[in-house]
Design an enzyme around this catalytic site. Structure first.
Site, mmCIF file in Angstrom:
data_model
loop_
_atom_site.group_PDB
_atom_site.id
_atom_site.type_symbol
_atom_site.label_atom_id
_atom_site.label_comp_id
_atom_site.label_asym_id
_atom_site.label_seq_id
_atom_site.Cartn_x
_atom_site.Cartn_y
_atom_site.Cartn_z
ATOM 1 N N ASP A 17 0.864 -1.183 0.000
ATOM 2 C CA ASP A 17 0.000 0.000 0.000
ATOM 3 C C ASP A 17 0.896 1.227 0.000
ATOM 4 O O ASP A 17 1.772 1.350 0.863
ATOM 5 C CB ASP A 17 -0.878 -0.051 1.257
ATOM 6 C CG ASP A 17 -1.944 1.029 1.259
ATOM 7 O OD1 ASP A 17 -1.716 2.097 0.659
ATOM 8 O OD2 ASP A 17 -2.995 0.801 1.876
ATOM 9 N N SER A 94 4.346 12.498 -15.510
ATOM 10 C CA SER A 94 3.219 12.781 -16.407
ATOM 11 C C SER A 94 3.381 14.103 -17.136
ATOM 12 O O SER A 94 3.903 15.078 -16.582
ATOM 13 C CB SER A 94 1.942 12.838 -15.567
ATOM 14 O OG SER A 94 0.897 13.437 -16.304
ATOM 15 N N GLU A 96 1.109 16.025 -17.434
ATOM 16 C CA GLU A 96 0.327 16.997 -16.649
ATOM 17 C C GLU A 96 1.247 17.924 -15.852
ATOM 18 O O GLU A 96 0.814 18.997 -15.420
ATOM 19 C CB GLU A 96 -0.618 16.265 -15.692
ATOM 20 C CG GLU A 96 -1.855 15.706 -16.353
ATOM 21 C CD GLU A 96 -2.809 16.774 -16.877
ATOM 22 O OE1 GLU A 96 -3.256 17.622 -16.089
ATOM 23 O OE2 GLU A 96 -3.104 16.767 -18.082
ATOM 24 N N TYR A 118 -3.250 16.782 -8.842
ATOM 25 C CA TYR A 118 -2.605 15.605 -9.440
ATOM 26 C C TYR A 118 -1.260 15.996 -10.063
ATOM 27 O O TYR A 118 -0.233 15.354 -9.813
ATOM 28 C CB TYR A 118 -3.526 14.996 -10.507
ATOM 29 C CG TYR A 118 -2.838 13.960 -11.366
ATOM 30 C CD1 TYR A 118 -2.669 12.662 -10.918
ATOM 31 C CD2 TYR A 118 -2.339 14.296 -12.630
ATOM 32 C CE1 TYR A 118 -2.022 11.706 -11.700
ATOM 33 C CE2 TYR A 118 -1.694 13.353 -13.416
ATOM 34 C CZ TYR A 118 -1.537 12.062 -12.947
ATOM 35 O OH TYR A 118 -0.885 11.142 -13.723
HETATM 36 N N1 GDD Z 1 -12.187 12.702 -18.549
HETATM 37 C C1 GDD Z 1 -12.856 13.560 -19.332
HETATM 38 N N2 GDD Z 1 -14.219 13.474 -19.418
HETATM 39 N N3 GDD Z 1 -12.152 14.479 -20.017
HETATM 40 C C2 GDD Z 1 -12.832 15.321 -20.829
HETATM 41 C C3 GDD Z 1 -14.226 15.270 -20.966
HETATM 42 C C4 GDD Z 1 -14.964 14.305 -20.219
HETATM 43 O O1 GDD Z 1 -16.180 14.214 -20.276
HETATM 44 N N4 GDD Z 1 -14.604 16.232 -21.855
HETATM 45 C C5 GDD Z 1 -13.497 16.860 -22.257
HETATM 46 N N5 GDD Z 1 -12.412 16.319 -21.629
HETATM 47 C C6 GDD Z 1 -11.021 16.784 -21.763
HETATM 48 C C7 GDD Z 1 -10.373 17.121 -20.423
HETATM 49 O O2 GDD Z 1 -10.816 18.409 -19.952
HETATM 50 C C8 GDD Z 1 -8.907 17.061 -20.818
HETATM 51 O O3 GDD Z 1 -8.508 18.282 -21.373
HETATM 52 C C9 GDD Z 1 -8.859 15.991 -21.908
HETATM 53 O O4 GDD Z 1 -10.226 15.743 -22.295
HETATM 54 C C10 GDD Z 1 -8.218 14.676 -21.489
HETATM 55 O O5 GDD Z 1 -8.796 14.247 -20.264
HETATM 56 P P1 GDD Z 1 -8.495 12.775 -19.653
HETATM 57 O O6 GDD Z 1 -8.716 11.736 -20.658
HETATM 58 O O7 GDD Z 1 -9.260 12.699 -18.372
HETATM 59 O O8 GDD Z 1 -6.915 12.773 -19.402
HETATM 60 P P2 GDD Z 1 -5.914 13.867 -18.755
HETATM 61 O O9 GDD Z 1 -5.198 14.518 -19.910
HETATM 62 O O10 GDD Z 1 -6.600 14.746 -17.795
HETATM 63 O O11 GDD Z 1 -4.911 12.964 -17.925
HETATM 64 C C11 GDD Z 1 -4.466 11.686 -18.396
HETATM 65 O O12 GDD Z 1 -3.215 11.783 -19.025
HETATM 66 C C12 GDD Z 1 -2.135 12.170 -18.196
HETATM 67 C C13 GDD Z 1 -0.871 12.197 -19.036
HETATM 68 O O13 GDD Z 1 -0.768 13.460 -19.610
HETATM 69 C C14 GDD Z 1 -4.417 10.752 -17.180
HETATM 70 O O14 GDD Z 1 -4.154 9.446 -17.631
HETATM 71 C C15 GDD Z 1 -3.320 11.169 -16.242
HETATM 72 O O15 GDD Z 1 -3.238 10.222 -15.160
HETATM 73 C C16 GDD Z 1 -2.003 11.200 -17.024
HETATM 74 O O16 GDD Z 1 -0.949 11.602 -16.189
#
Ligand code: GDD
Length: 304
Positions: A17, A94, A96, A118
């Site tokens: 954990d 990441s 991010e 995050y």
């Molecule tokens: N999840 C989500 N849901 N995202 C949305 C939506 C929705 O309904 N509509 C638009 N988005 C946009 C988010 O605002 C963001 O700009 C983009 O889609 C991608 O969102 P996610 O797929 O949730 O991924 P992330 O970019 O925030 O983060 C992912 O990638 C990172 C690497 O850059 C995650 O996997 C992180 O853990 C990882 O570090």
């Protein structure tokens, strides 16, 4: 856990954990690993505002606890550098961390400006990994991974939310897909390619950090349009913008410059954007056809 359960026949699971230092020390002592990959985190960005403290504990301090477990089990101290055959450590950093990007595309030298609890937690883990490498001479490296997807992706992330949504609409289970910011840009690649990059990073003689991404960026709107098109649908008939999915602070534009990985690891992605989206939509059409519309969506869909 779903992905791990599918593999469980070949994998021996040992309990540990990230919130419990002792459990990590026992796990490292029992397994005596050659390599440790820390892919664990509270990884859903919107949830990190709701559970900011937990995110700091798991995504940030969790890295410290894994590094400490390796250090203690290897008998490393400031005055005693690691023996030959030391445990190699990979930290899942990441894109991010780049957040409100200072330059584009982003390289290993681009300054960080994280935009969520995050992203801040990941930035702590990144610098700590570098610090343990420099302080103790440990083989500890970070891969700064851009978004990586596959049919195993959790239903809360946009790529899978879209592929599942398209499949449900195509098969007649739903009519609408509600999304947030359609203008955000991401550099999406295939998770299998990125895992290969992690292994290459630990196989090197010199520990170093690498940006891993495709170098190509697309708007969420492009992902949506393509996914619907693959299923023979028009996204404009089904997609609704919902303020519940807009984040308190957004990362607008991510695009990797993976030149260092190409030069020094010989790494290149093998699957492009269109192939990736096709793979995910087809997998979800098959999954939902076989399961009567049921998919493991235990986490979502969720608003932040
Ligand atoms: N999840 C989500 N849901 N995202 C949305 C939506 C929705 O309904 N509509 C638009 N988005 C946009 C988010 O605002 C963001 O700009 C983009 O889609 C991608 O969102 P996610 O797929 O949730 O991924 P992330 O970019 O925030 O983060 C992912 O990638 C990172 C690497 O850059 C995650 O996997 C992180 O853990 C990882 O570090």
């Amino acid at each position: 856990m779903r992905g791990i359960r599918q593999l469980v026949g070949d994998v021996r699971l040992v309990r540990g954990d990230l919130l419990d230092q002792g459990s990590l020390i026992s796990a490292v002592e029992r397994v005596q690993p050659d390599e440790v990959y820390n892919l664990a985190a509270m990884s859903y960005v919107p949830m990190s505002w709701q559970q900011a403290e937990l995110t700091g504990e798991v995504t940030g301090l969790g890295v410290l606890r894994v590094l400490e477990a390796i250090r203690v089990c290897s008998g490393i101290s400031a005055s005693r550098s690691p023996a030959h055959g030391q445990i190699r450590f990979y930290q899942a950093s990441s894109s991010e961390m780049f957040g409100k990007v200072r330059e584009s595309p982003q390289t290993e030298r681009t300054p960080f400006h994280p935009r969520s609890p995050y992203g801040v937690g990941k930035t702590y883990g990144h610098f700590l990994t570098q610090n343990y490498r420099e302080s103790y001479g440990m083989f500890a490296v970070s891969g700064i991974l851009f978004n990586h997807e596959s049919p195993r992706r959790g239903a809360e992330f946009v790529s899978r939310k879209v592929s599942l949504g398209v499949a449900k609409i195509k098969l007649g289970y739903e009519r609408q897909l509600r999304l947030g910011n359609m203008q955000a840009r991401r550099d999406w690649g295939f998770a299998g390619d990125y895992v290969r990059a992690m292994q290459l990073m630990l196989a090197r003689d010199d520990p170093a950090d690498f940006v891993i991404g495709t170098g190509v960026t697309h708007e969420v709107a492009e992902l949506v349009e393509l996914a619907f098109k693959i299923a023979g649908l028009d996204w404009r008939d089904h997609v609704v913008c919902d303020a519940a999915f807009i984040r308190p602070a957004e990362v607008d534009h991510l695009c990797a410059d993976p030149s260092k990985a190409k030069d020094q690891l010989g790494w290149e992605p093998t699957i492009g954007f269109e192939e990736l989206v096709t793979m995910m939509v087809e997998a979800d059409l098959e999954l939902l056809s076989a399961s009567g519309g049921q998919a493991d969506e235990s986490f979502g869909p969720e608003s932040w």
